[in-house]
Write a protein that holds these residues in place. Structure first.
Motif, PDB file in Angstrom:
ATOM      1  N   TRP A 271      25.236  61.816  78.165  1.00  5.48           N
ATOM      2  CA  TRP A 271      25.831  62.894  77.353  1.00  5.48           C
ATOM      3  C   TRP A 271      25.874  64.240  78.052  1.00  5.48           C
ATOM      4  O   TRP A 271      26.393  65.207  77.501  1.00  5.48           O
TER       5      TRP A 271
ATOM      6  N   PHE B  91      27.560  67.806  76.197  1.00  2.00           N
ATOM      7  CA  PHE B  91      26.907  68.966  75.568  1.00  2.00           C
ATOM      8  C   PHE B  91      26.253  69.905  76.561  1.00  2.00           C
ATOM      9  O   PHE B  91      25.690  70.918  76.168  1.00  2.00           O
TER      10      PHE B  91
ATOM     11  N   ALA C  38      23.600  75.784  70.744  1.00  5.05           N
ATOM     12  CA  ALA C  38      24.782  74.919  70.800  1.00  5.05           C
ATOM     13  C   ALA C  38      24.345  73.516  71.212  1.00  5.05           C
ATOM     14  O   ALA C  38      24.774  72.520  70.616  1.00  5.05           O
TER      15      ALA C  38
ATOM     16  N   SER D  33      22.141  71.936  68.304  1.00  8.49           N
ATOM     17  CA  SER D  33      22.879  71.546  67.097  1.00  8.49           C
ATOM     18  C   SER D  33      23.833  70.384  67.413  1.00  8.49           C
ATOM     19  O   SER D  33      24.126  69.575  66.547  1.00  8.49           O
ATOM     20  N   TRP D  34      24.255  70.291  68.678  1.00 14.63           N
ATOM     21  CA  TRP D  34      25.072  69.129  69.044  1.00 14.63           C
ATOM     22  C   TRP D  34      24.246  67.855  68.911  1.00 14.63           C
ATOM     23  O   TRP D  34      24.740  66.828  68.474  1.00 14.63           O
TER      24      TRP D  34
ATOM     25  N   PRO E  89      26.467  65.543  66.591  1.00 16.68           N
ATOM     26  CA  PRO E  89      27.293  65.414  67.791  1.00 16.68           C
ATOM     27  C   PRO E  89      28.779  65.267  67.450  1.00 16.68           C
ATOM     28  O   PRO E  89      29.138  64.486  66.579  1.00 16.68           O
ATOM     29  N   ARG E  90      29.594  66.059  68.136  1.00 18.11           N
ATOM     30  CA  ARG E  90      31.043  66.007  67.943  1.00 18.11           C
ATOM     31  C   ARG E  90      31.713  66.189  69.294  1.00 18.11           C
ATOM     32  O   ARG E  90      31.055  66.421  70.303  1.00 18.11           O
TER      33      ARG E  90
ATOM     34  N   LYS F 182      34.866  71.635  70.359  1.00 16.08           N
ATOM     35  CA  LYS F 182      34.258  70.929  69.213  1.00 16.08           C
ATOM     36  C   LYS F 182      32.806  70.582  69.502  1.00 16.08           C
ATOM     37  O   LYS F 182      31.983  70.505  68.587  1.00 16.08           O
ATOM     38  N   ALA F 183      32.491  70.349  70.776  1.00 15.58           N
ATOM     39  CA  ALA F 183      31.116  69.977  71.112  1.00 15.58           C
ATOM     40  C   ALA F 183      30.185  71.177  71.024  1.00 15.58           C
ATOM     41  O   ALA F 183      28.988  71.017  70.817  1.00 15.58           O
TER      42      ALA F 183
ATOM     43  N   THR G  38      29.663  72.675  66.618  1.00 17.49           N
ATOM     44  CA  THR G  38      29.477  71.537  65.728  1.00 17.49           C
ATOM     45  C   THR G  38      29.082  72.058  64.343  1.00 17.49           C
ATOM     46  O   THR G  38      28.729  73.225  64.210  1.00 17.49           O
TER      47      THR G  38
ATOM     48  N   PHE H 194      25.994  74.107  64.047  1.00 16.77           N
ATOM     49  CA  PHE H 194      25.777  75.207  64.971  1.00 16.77           C
ATOM     50  C   PHE H 194      25.581  76.552  64.268  1.00 16.77           C
ATOM     51  O   PHE H 194      24.591  77.242  64.484  1.00 16.77           O
TER      52      PHE H 194
END
Lengths: 494, 346
Positions: A98, A102, A155, A158-159, A163-164, A181-182, A185, A188
């Motif tokens: 990931w 992020f 950021a 909160s991702w 997760p987005r 978007k990541a 989120t 956030f």
């Protein structure tokens, strides 16, 4: 339940030491964060006040707080570096899959932190020689750099909660990354504001607490009053704001991470008219023991109506939710945070009402006893908030996308335990020394104040406070500030 | 394409860390070797004062290296941290001890306390660059692969050991050169000669180690050897060699700040030569830059963030270094922190 037990026994042996080490280092680092984020602003407020009124007490306070900032920031750099290493040493699985989704938040944070390090160096070392106004102006961007750094970290965190900004390909790897978007989120916004305000409140109470203790011991001069009032006012004004923000983030969790909310409120089955438990323990069979039960309240808090349906832990398989113990920890941490927050709100109201009504500080020693404890209490509240969000997300490291067990390093658990042991020993040494240094600085200043009047500047360079002076080299010309610049000292006492 | 850009950024940040952080570790190295409390008093005093204002800034570079690695090349990051677990874990413990030792040494007043913190600071100044260098050597010789578990072989091998020693020697070189310049700035001409002699010694060690490394890579890391002896890699090797000579010449006389420039060129071009020699691999012959790269969008954003940050930070850093060399930056003294202290007298 069997699956849960099976999962627990299947959990890799390195998970416990890895978790313990991450928890320990983060919990330690987080103690320094409020001062790192908010002390610059509080100091600048005091500094600005001192410059405007030509107030030597205020300037003395601002200078002393800078000296504290110097030590605190250096230790924070170190413990922060440890955390970035730990992403690789403990959770390589998460970063490998990931990192590119992020990680950008950390990129922002790293640069912001760099900027902050530069600005803080200029501010700390600018006291003696820079013209006072320029010195103050160069300090002004500091709080913004701190806020930007917090932006990056929050950021990323909160991702992990919501997760987005990606889609999964057939192999389960993230593709088609959408950075915007990541970063932004759903969690956030709530997390960011809740965190930032928490930092200001905590730093305010911590600093004010020091002077509250002095007040209780009978040091009630103008210096102590200023040192108490400025940070306490910042904290007291923000406490009600924080209360609202906290309420709002809890409701966001209810909507975006219902299972975490269920853990926070130990809700077992999805239902309406759910009662609220103040503390109390959840058992693996879903029963709750201990605590105070208030009928309907949880539903009302979550959706303003008793018939609000609250998702329970059993809505997902046991393998996808926190265990009963984890839920209990989350719940205790959450309740403790709310409890402390409520007490702080009362304290802030006491202060605010008296100030608006009578324009004076409270005189009751109980107020100052409360204020003296508020600093420690708010640090505890910060820790509790962090425990709530992290333990409540279990067993996920990336909510609903990756389990902690999948992310953990494959290093043998013995090695991890040994490292953990070393880290604990090192941190105890570092934080112990940090505390000793702070206490010594305080004592030194107090003794100097009691002797009163300007003390002899004839000290060897060895005995200077942190980031000692270059003046020692040319001690003769720098302890005098007269001829060096337009106005080389910020004081301006005529 | 964009992955290549980010790889260059990564290389440049590593270079910056090798130079800025290296100077910093080097100061610790000379602190360690300065001798007993009495004999080493003056060098240590200079080291403290020279390092103070820019200490954190120098060390923040390391955080960038990590962030760019995991955001730009996540799989690479994962593999390096899995295979190089032990040296990196030791490096991080060293970093903590070092930072704390430095930050706490100054405020502590008793000699025993100062000795303890000083020793912690100095010893970890030696170990941290060694282990970071060893980890880099493991990457350069291609010992990190997808399946590599944390094994001693990954970092206890000729290339790694030499990279580790080379890292320590370069820090000593940079530290010596910068401290010599600081000695002039602080009006301590005796220390100028003191540190120039030491810097020359370190430079000789660096040169010998570099030659040995070049020789060893021939058998131990063939891809690296080929890269270092051909094309761009060779160019930077030559630059490094020439600036080594220039540094030696400059160090023999009480010169201005030029020795600093040439010493930084030695280190920077060596690091860049290593990076160029690795092309097109992140890990020679098992992972190319393209294979290790993260999502394209992220790489573009990372480049953008870096660009904006550079625009913001360059003026700030320039201001800091300018103020620092102008002597405008001075720590607060006890007198400033007293009531009616000198700070109020302006």
């Amino acid at each position: 339940m069997h699956i849960a037990v099976a999962l627990l026994t299947d959990a890799p042996a390195q998970m416990l030491p890895a978790r313990s080490m991450m928890a320990f280092t983060l919990a330690s680092h987080i103690i320094l964060v409020p001062l790192g984020v908010a002390l610059p602003l509080i100091t600048l407020v005091m500094h600005g006040y001192g410059l405007r009124r030509g107030d030597p007490d205020a300037l003395l306070l601002a200078r002393r707080w800078s000296a504290v900032m110097a030590v605190q920031f250096a230790i924070g750099v170190v413990t922060g570096t440890v955390l970035s290493f730990e992403f690789g040493l403990l959770w390589p699985g998460m970063m490998g899959r990931w990192g590119d989704v992020f990680g950008i938040g950390f990129g922002v944070e790293a640069w912001a932190f760099f900027l902050e390090a530069v600005l803080i160096a200029i501010y700390l070392y600018g006291w003696r020689r820079l013209p006072s106004r320029i010195h103050f102006l160069l300090g002004l961007p500091l709080p913004f750099a701190a806020l930007l750094g917090a932006f990056g970290i929050l950021a990323a965190n909160s991702w992990m909660n919501t997760p987005r900004g990606f889609t999964l390909d057939s192999a389960g790897n993230p593709v088609d990354v959408k950075i915007w978007k990541a970063i932004f989120t759903p969690m956030f916004g709530p997390q960011y504001w809740h965190f930032v305000v928490a930092m200001f409140v905590t730093a305010g109470y911590v600093v004010a607490g020091v002077y509250a203790v002095g007040w209780l011991r009978g040091r009630r001069d103008r210096y102590h009053r200023l040192g108490f009032t400025v940070p306490f006012t910042v904290a007291a004004v923000l406490t009600p704001v924080q209360f609202m923000l906290g309420d709002s983030i809890a409701r966001q969790v209810f909507h975006k991470q219902p299972v975490k909310f269920a853990a926070m409120e130990i809700v077992w089955n999805t239902d309406t008219h759910v009662p609220e438990y103040l503390f109390g323990r959840l058992h693996p069979d879903g029963t709750v023991s201990g605590g105070i039960k208030i009928p309907q309240l949880d539903s009302i808090l979550a959706g303003f109506r008793p018939d609000t349906r609250v998702t329970g832990l059993t809505s997902v398989p046991a393998s996808d939710r926190p265990t009963a113990t984890q839920a209990t920890i989350t719940h205790f941490a959450f309740d403790a945070m709310v409890f402390i927050g409520s007490l702080l709100l009362l304290l802030a109201l006491w202060y605010g009402v008296l100030w608006l009504w009578r324009r004076r500080l409270p005189t009751s020693p109980w107020f100052f006893r409360g204020a003296a404890c508020a600093g420690v209490a708010s640090v505890v509240a910060v820790e509790c908030g962090w425990i709530t969000t992290e333990v409540g997300r279990q067993p996920w490291i990336v909510y609903e996308n990756m389990r902690v067990a999948e992310a953990v390093t494959s290093t043998r658990s013995t090695g991890l335990w040994i490292t953990f042991g070393i880290v604990v020993a090192v941190y105890v040494f570092v934080f112990g020394s940090f505390l000793v240094v702070l206490l010594k600085m305080r004592t030194r200043w107090r003794l100097a104040d009691e002797r009163s009047g300007p003390a002899t500047p004839a000290e060897t360079p060895e005995t200077d406070t942190p980031y000692g002076p270059r003046s020692a080299v040319t001690a003769a010309d720098t302890s005098r500030t007269g001829g060096d610049g337009p106005s080389s000292a910020p004081g301006g006492r005529p | 394409m964009i992955a290549g850009v980010v790889a260059v950024v990564l290389l440049l940040v590593i270079t910056a860390y090798a130079c800025a952080g290296g100077t910093d570790y080097g100061a610790g190295f000379w602190d360690l070797t300065a001798g007993g409390a009495e004999r080493g008093k003056r060098p240590r005093w200079l080291i403290d004062h020279a390092m103070a204002p820019v200490w954190e800034v120098n060390n923040v570079w390391l955080i960038f290296v990590l962030v760019i690695m995991w955001t730009g090349f996540p799989v690479f990051f994962q593999q390096v941290f899995t295979a190089m677990w032990l040296p990196l874990a030791l490096a991080v413990v060293g970093t903590v001890l070092r930072g704390a030792g430095f930050a706490l040494r100054k405020p502590s007043r008793r000699l025993a306390g100062r000795r303890l913190y000083g020793a912690v600071f100095a010893v970890s100044s030696l170990l941290t660059p060694f282990f970071l260098g060893a980890a880099a050597g493991g990457v350069a010789s291609g010992r990190v692969t997808a399946g590599t578990m944390a094994a001693t072989e990954a970092w206890a091998n000729p290339t790694s050991l030499l990279f580790g020693l080379l890292a320590v020697a370069t820090t000593a070189l940079l530290g010596g050169v910068f401290l010599a310049a600081d000695a002039r700035r602080f009006d301590a001409p005796d220390l100028d000669g003191y540190f120039r002699r030491r810097a020359l010694g370190a430079l000789a060690v660096v040169a010998v180690l570099a030659l040995v490394t070049l020789f060893v890579t021939h058998g131990d890391a063939p891809h690296l050897w080929h890269g270092l002896t051909h094309g761009v890699g060779l160019f930077f090797v030559v630059v490094a060699a020439l600036s080594t000579l220039a540094t030696a010449w400059l160090l023999m006389r009480p010169s201005g700040g030029w020795a600093r420039v040439s010493a930084v060129t030695v280190v920077a071009s060596s690091v860049i030569a290593w990076g160029m020699a690795q092309r097109p691999y992140l890990i020679p012959t098992s992972m190319t830059i393209a294979e290790g790269a993260g999502a394209h969008t992220t790489l573009r954003w990372l480049t953008f963030v870096t660009l904006v940050a550079v625009l913001l930070i360059i003026p700030a850093v320039a201001l800091l270094y300018w103020l620092d060399t102008q002597g405008e930056l001075e720590g607060l003294t006890d007198a400033d922190l007293r009531r009616g202290g000198s700070g109020d007298e302006g």
